[in-house]
Design a protein around this motif. Structure first.
Motif: not given
Length: 306
Positions: A189-198
């Motif tokens: 899961l970590a290797a997939l593209p992610w949206l994360t907060p600033h």
């Protein structure tokens, strides 16, 4: 010479002390950078004391500034409470409450709380602002905000926290990636593209640290965001993975819009918070009572050292 320092100047001083940056402080309290700079100069001139050591990148408090910073915060809280009590003297509770909430109004039930408050106290007006948890804490302590609805941990000794609910978050992604998501390991899961907060101090970011970084995994972040509602829209468009409230994610999966990982969910508590020194403020009490009407299981939570 008479000392002329008003509350607006004190609020600017507190904001700059907390942000350690003039521009960010000015943006936070919605004034121009030149006005913020003038406020700081006025406070220093009237006190005949240097409050900050200025560098190219930050503004650090001097020893005198540090001592005055704590008194300034206390004075701002007392001023707000004084105004509240003065308005109550005429037998009618009226005034302005500045409320900070997350970008997820459905989770906080902020609409229902405000409606109850307006029905109970029609003379109370509200100024509603969307801020992450860290911004809400700073605003409460500087006097910019009166009450806040936030995902947090009750760690700040200056604040009273009332726990409203425990909210679970799951890992969700675009339905097109369903086969890669549903039974994936954390590493996959970590290797997939992610949206994360600033903002690394956001509750959302803290949950990601607990789920991934604490296990030595680094997320493949492709997009940073500062608004969860916008991030959810990007997820639905197929841009990447993110944490999502369990109820929303499961509803999206039922509708065939999302895929949900089978990994154990993360959770965070939703709180109402205000300055501890303002617990007897009539306006604060009114908001707390309306919140309890909507969240009947609400409980006052004390931090570990209080």
């Amino acid at each position: 010479m008479a000392m002329l320092i008003d509350l607006f100047q004190l609020r600017t001083f507190v904001a700059v002390a907390e942000e350690k940056h003039l521009t960010r402080a000015a943006e936070r309290i919605h004034i121009s950078q030149s006005a913020a700079s003038a406020h700081i100069r006025a406070v220093e001139d009237n006190l005949d004391t240097q409050l900050f050591i200025r560098t190219n990148r930050s503004m650090e408090l001097t020893h005198a500034g540090e001592l005055l910073f704590h008194r300034a915060k206390a004075l701002l809280g007392e001023a707000a409470q004084f105004a509240s009590f003065a308005r109550e003297l005429n037998g009618k509770l009226e005034g302005m409450l500045i409320l900070s909430t997350s970008s997820d109004p459905q989770a906080t039930k902020v609409g229902e709380i405000i409606t109850h408050l307006r029905n109970t106290h029609s003379l109370i007006k509200l100024d509603l602002r969307a801020r992450p948890s860290s911004g809400t804490r700073h605003g409460l302590k500087s006097g910019e905000i009166d009450v806040g609805l936030l995902l947090d941990r009750p760690i700040d000794l200056d604040l009273f926290y009332y726990q409203l609910a425990r909210i679970e978050y799951v890992i969700a992604g675009p339905v097109a990636w369903k086969d890669r998501i549903e039974n994936a390991t954390l590493a996959e899961l970590a290797a997939l593209p992610w949206l994360t907060p600033h903002d690394s101090s956001m509750a959302y970011a803290s949950m990601l640290v607990e789920m991934f970084a604490s296990k030595g995994l680094e997320l493949n972040t492709v997009i940073h965001f500062d608004n969860a509602a916008i991030a959810r829209n990007l997820l639905l468009a197929g841009a990447g993975m993110m944490l999502m409230r369990r109820d929303l994610a499961e509803e999206g999966a039922r509708q065939g819009q999302l895929a949900v990982a089978s990994i154990e969910p993360a959770s965070f508590s939703l709180y109402l918070a205000h300055l501890a020194s303002r617990k007897e403020d009539p306006l604060i009490r009114a908001f707390v009572e309306s919140t309890q009407a909507i969240w009947p299981e609400m409980t006052l939570v004390h931090s570990a050292s209080r």
